[in-house]
Write a protein that holds these residues in place. Structure first.
Motif, short mmCIF file in Angstrom:
data_model
loop_
_atom_site.label_atom_id
_atom_site.label_comp_id
_atom_site.label_asym_id
_atom_site.label_seq_id
_atom_site.Cartn_x
_atom_site.Cartn_y
_atom_site.Cartn_z
N TYR A 36 34.37 -35.15 55.56
CA TYR A 36 34.83 -35.13 56.96
C TYR A 36 36.03 -36.02 57.24
CZ TYR A 36 30.22 -33.06 57.59
OH TYR A 36 29.10 -32.27 57.50
N GLY A 37 36.40 -36.87 56.28
CA GLY A 37 37.49 -37.81 56.54
C GLY A 37 38.84 -37.14 56.72
N GLN A 38 39.78 -37.87 57.30
CA GLN A 38 41.15 -37.39 57.45
C GLN A 38 41.85 -37.44 56.10
OE1 GLN A 38 42.69 -36.42 60.79
NE2 GLN A 38 40.49 -36.04 60.67
N ILE A 39 42.99 -36.77 56.03
CA ILE A 39 43.78 -36.80 54.80
C ILE A 39 45.17 -37.34 55.10
CG2 ILE A 39 44.70 -34.43 54.99
CD1 ILE A 39 44.24 -34.26 51.88
N ALA A 40 45.67 -38.15 54.17
CA ALA A 40 47.04 -38.64 54.25
C ALA A 40 47.61 -38.63 52.84
CB ALA A 40 47.08 -40.06 54.84
N PHE A 41 48.90 -38.35 52.72
CA PHE A 41 49.52 -38.23 51.41
C PHE A 41 50.38 -39.44 51.10
CE2 PHE A 41 48.20 -34.07 52.62
CZ PHE A 41 47.78 -33.50 51.44
N VAL A 42 50.34 -39.87 49.85
CA VAL A 42 51.06 -41.05 49.41
C VAL A 42 52.35 -40.60 48.75
CG1 VAL A 42 50.97 -43.14 48.01
CG2 VAL A 42 48.86 -42.23 49.04
N ASP A 43 53.47 -41.04 49.25
CA ASP A 43 54.76 -40.69 48.66
C ASP A 43 55.02 -41.59 47.46
OD1 ASP A 43 55.36 -38.71 50.53
OD2 ASP A 43 56.08 -40.21 51.97
N LEU A 44 55.23 -40.96 46.31
CA LEU A 44 55.47 -41.69 45.07
C LEU A 44 56.84 -41.30 44.50
CD1 LEU A 44 51.97 -41.19 43.45
CD2 LEU A 44 52.81 -43.26 44.54
N GLU A 45 57.42 -42.21 43.75
CA GLU A 45 58.72 -41.92 43.14
C GLU A 45 58.61 -40.88 42.04
OE1 GLU A 45 60.64 -45.45 41.83
OE2 GLU A 45 60.65 -46.39 43.82
N ASN A 46 57.49 -40.84 41.36
CA ASN A 46 57.32 -39.88 40.26
C ASN A 46 56.98 -38.50 40.83
OD1 ASN A 46 56.32 -38.33 38.04
ND2 ASN A 46 55.99 -40.24 36.91
N PRO A 47 57.82 -37.48 40.62
CA PRO A 47 57.59 -36.17 41.22
C PRO A 47 56.46 -35.37 40.56
CG PRO A 47 59.51 -36.09 39.81
CD PRO A 47 59.08 -37.53 39.85
N GLU A 48 55.91 -35.90 39.46
CA GLU A 48 54.84 -35.16 38.78
C GLU A 48 53.47 -35.78 39.02
OE1 GLU A 48 56.74 -35.17 34.85
OE2 GLU A 48 56.92 -33.00 35.07
N GLN B 185 53.48 -36.95 30.16
CA GLN B 185 53.92 -38.32 29.92
C GLN B 185 52.98 -39.31 30.61
OE1 GLN B 185 56.74 -38.98 28.00
NE2 GLN B 185 56.73 -36.75 27.67
N GLU B 186 52.82 -40.48 30.03
CA GLU B 186 52.05 -41.54 30.69
C GLU B 186 52.81 -42.01 31.93
OE1 GLU B 186 49.92 -44.93 28.50
OE2 GLU B 186 51.68 -45.93 29.34
N VAL B 187 52.07 -42.28 33.00
CA VAL B 187 52.71 -42.76 34.23
C VAL B 187 51.98 -43.99 34.75
CG1 VAL B 187 53.59 -40.49 34.91
CG2 VAL B 187 51.34 -41.22 35.70
N GLU B 188 52.74 -44.86 35.40
CA GLU B 188 52.16 -46.07 35.99
C GLU B 188 52.67 -46.20 37.42
OE1 GLU B 188 52.96 -50.78 35.49
OE2 GLU B 188 52.29 -49.76 33.67
N PHE B 189 51.81 -46.62 38.32
CA PHE B 189 52.27 -46.83 39.69
C PHE B 189 51.41 -47.90 40.37
CE2 PHE B 189 48.82 -44.08 40.82
CZ PHE B 189 48.87 -43.05 39.89
N PRO B 190 51.98 -48.53 41.38
CA PRO B 190 51.29 -49.64 42.05
C PRO B 190 50.24 -49.13 43.03
CG PRO B 190 53.43 -49.28 43.05
CD PRO B 190 53.35 -48.35 41.88
N LEU C 53 47.99 -43.86 34.14
CA LEU C 53 47.33 -42.60 33.78
C LEU C 53 48.00 -42.01 32.55
CD1 LEU C 53 46.90 -40.80 37.24
CD2 LEU C 53 45.13 -41.93 35.87
N PRO C 54 47.20 -41.54 31.59
CA PRO C 54 47.76 -40.87 30.42
C PRO C 54 48.29 -39.50 30.81
CG PRO C 54 45.39 -40.63 30.44
CD PRO C 54 45.73 -41.52 31.61
N PRO C 55 48.91 -38.76 29.90
CA PRO C 55 49.30 -37.38 30.20
C PRO C 55 48.13 -36.59 30.76
CG PRO C 55 50.22 -38.06 28.11
CD PRO C 55 49.31 -39.16 28.54
#
Length: 558
Positions: free
Chosen positions: A479-491, A513-518, A542-544
């Motif tokens: 039932y919760g609301q949804i909000a999207f997080v804008d990240l620099e990585n487009p994938e 590819q492995e990706v890292e984000f704050p 996160l790994p590939p």
């Protein structure tokens, strides 16, 4: 928003012809579905949507109905259906049926009566035009003109889809009454509601004027003048008031052509339907109008943006119906994962990507085991009439035969209609004889028999996703609301489900590819992940094809 019973359901779509054959004729049936209800209950399914089971000559696999209140003989009998209903109810599983009322079969008694007697009231149940030549240049969805000439009269009838699917004339009040009576009969049997087929086609531009051609055939796609036309709201409001509201029925509309600024009318507080399917993400790989022979190149960000735009528009006014597969789409593994189609980790990422979006999630048969597209060597191996049309139209537009075959191998609706892969035997546990449509593959890895015994499998991943959604402590995921997080990585796809009590963050890496984000907020718990993730105080790696669902602290940073 007031909570509704259908918002917390987990819906599983069954294509009956391909789910389970119980009598050894190579065709799935109602008793086959009943025999697999324990399987569905074990997975956690609470509602099944069964594609058309009604009497039909099967020109379009049951979407051409010749008797709205009889069962197709290949699927069983009305008694078989009642047994299925009782057994489903005993397991806490509700039943939705397909409602196909834009058109009938040309073998329906109404249409046969209209042909037999030009003065019959049934001529008014369909769209007939007296003319010595084709009334206009509109192209049907399945190719060719929307008009079919009667053999012994200078009269044409209208069909949005196949020529054996004449459109019903919704302008006729007597026809509408017949439709409403039929719907009510099914609701009286105890079904929970309907998925409603092609409903935005019931209103046409009544001028029936030719329009600018858009193909080498000199025709123009009828969607421009026969889909979601002004005045359709009168019919849809009446349909809801007369049929759905009195039974508190759930309705999920196939409603192409509805723009986001119209959603309030369709699914708002007093909307026509409970929810609608949005096909913008499903059709991101083809040009507008689903012309398969004109593929579109896309990147993960394009997919994420389509989900994001759809979700935010739906959340403003009503409720969503997230899906990645159905009987009219190719397999999501092949479409969205491309070269990683057989990678279980990638398939899990795809599952997590959509499953906790805002709305009631839909799973299509075989999706939970990662079924992939087939590869057919010739046109004769295809059953889907739309695929055959796209092959010939592609050739007419300049494709080679090999290119046209590759297009329909990739996009054919038959990809989703191959037999369910229960095991890796000759006929994949679907039947004891050769099935009506050739199997995709004999794969132990992509079979129920293998995956239900493997806690690392995609099937178990879906089971855990479903279980999480049902936990009272995770009610925010429903039932919760949804909000999207804008990240620099487009994938990378990131979104948050939240309310005043809880916040859950979904992170999905659809790259190799492995990706890292704050992280914006500290993490309380890892609810589910598909392997290889590392989590520090303020970073996730996160790994590939890695994906995870995290519970955050709630500090208002949404």
């Amino acid at each position: 928003m007031e909570k509704k019973w259908w918002q917390s359901e987990i819906v599983y779509q069954i294509y009956p012809k391909s789910f389970q054959d119980s009598n050894g004729d190579g065709i799935g049936d109602l008793n086959g579905i009943t025999s697999r209800l324990d399987y569905l209950a074990d997975l956690g399914i609470t509602c099944i949507w069964i594609s058309p089971i009604f009497k039909s000559p099967m020109a379009d696999n049951g979407y051409d109905i010749s008797d709205y209140f009889d069962i197709a003989k290949e699927f069983g009998t009305m008694e078989d259906f009642k047994v299925l209903m009782a057994e489903a109810k005993a397991r806490g599983i509700k039943v939705l049926l397909d409602l196909v009322v834009n058109h009938s079969s040309d073998e329906h008694p109404w249409f046969q009566a209209a042909l037999a007697d030009p003065q019959s009231k049934y001529r008014g149940y369909y769209i007939f035009k007296e003319s010595a030549e084709r009334p206009n240049n509109w192209r049907s969805i399945f190719g060719g003109s929307v008009w079919e000439k009667l053999p012994n009269e200078d009269v044409y009838y209208y069909h949005t889809f196949h020529k054996k699917q004449p459109d019903l004339n919704w302008e006729n009040a007597e026809l509408r009454e017949e439709v409403y009576q039929m719907i009510t009969q099914w609701l009286e049997l105890g079904i929970a509601g309907f998925r409603i087929d092609a409903i935005t086609f019931i209103k046409k531009d009544l001028s029936f004027q030719s329009i600018e051609p858009d193909g080498v055939d000199g025709l123009a796609k009828c969607t421009k003048v026969s889909r979601n036309q002004p005045g359709i709201e009168v019919f849809l409001k009446e349909l809801n008031e007369r049929c759905f509201k009195p039974y508190d029925a759930v309705t999920v509309a196939e409603a192409p052509g509805v723009e986001y600024d119209q959603l309030d009318e369709f699914i708002g507080e007093d909307g026509f339907f409970s929810m609608i399917f949005d096909f913008k993400a499903a059709d991101l790989d083809v040009v507008s109008g689903s012309e398969w022979f004109k593929p579109v190149q896309w990147k993960p960000k394009d997919l994420f943006d389509k989900f994001k735009d759809s979700q935010l528009a739906i959340q403003k006014v009503g409720w969503g119906a997230p899906f990645i597969e159905n009987h009219d789409q190719n397999r999501a593994t092949t479409k969205y994962l491309k070269e990683a189609e057989k990678n279980p980790k990638a398939a899990k990422a795809l599952a997590l990507m959509y499953f906790n979006l805002y709305g009631t999630p839909f799973i299509y048969q075989g999706q939970e085991i990662g079924m992939i597209n087939f590869n057919r060597e010739g046109l004769e191996s295809f059953d889907d009439i739309s695929s055959i049309d796209q092959y010939h139209r592609g050739m007419a537009e300049g494709l080679s035969s090999g290119e046209a075959l590759a297009v329909i191998n990739y996009r054919s609706r038959d990809n989703a209609r191959t037999p369910m892969q229960w095991d890796d035997s000759q006929y994949v546990g679907f039947s004891t004889v050769a099935p009506w449509l050739a199997i995709t593959e004999q794969s132990l890895e992509r079979s129920v028999a293998d995956q239900i015994h493997d806690e690392q499998s995609l099937w178990y991943f879906y089971k855990k996703l479903i279980a999480l959604k049902k936990m009272p402590s995770c009610e925010t995921l429903v039932y919760g609301q949804i909000a999207f997080v804008d990240l620099e990585n487009p994938e990378v796809f990131a979104y948050r489900r939240f309310d005043e009590k809880s916040s859950y963050l979904t992170l999905v890496n659809l790259s190799n590819q492995e990706v890292e984000f704050p992280l914006e907020n500290p993490i309380v718990d890892i609810l589910i992940e598909n392997g290889g993730m590392s989590l520090s105080h303020r970073h996730v790696t996160l790994p590939p094809y890695g994906a995870t669902l995290l519970k955050e602290t709630t500090n208002g940073n949404y």
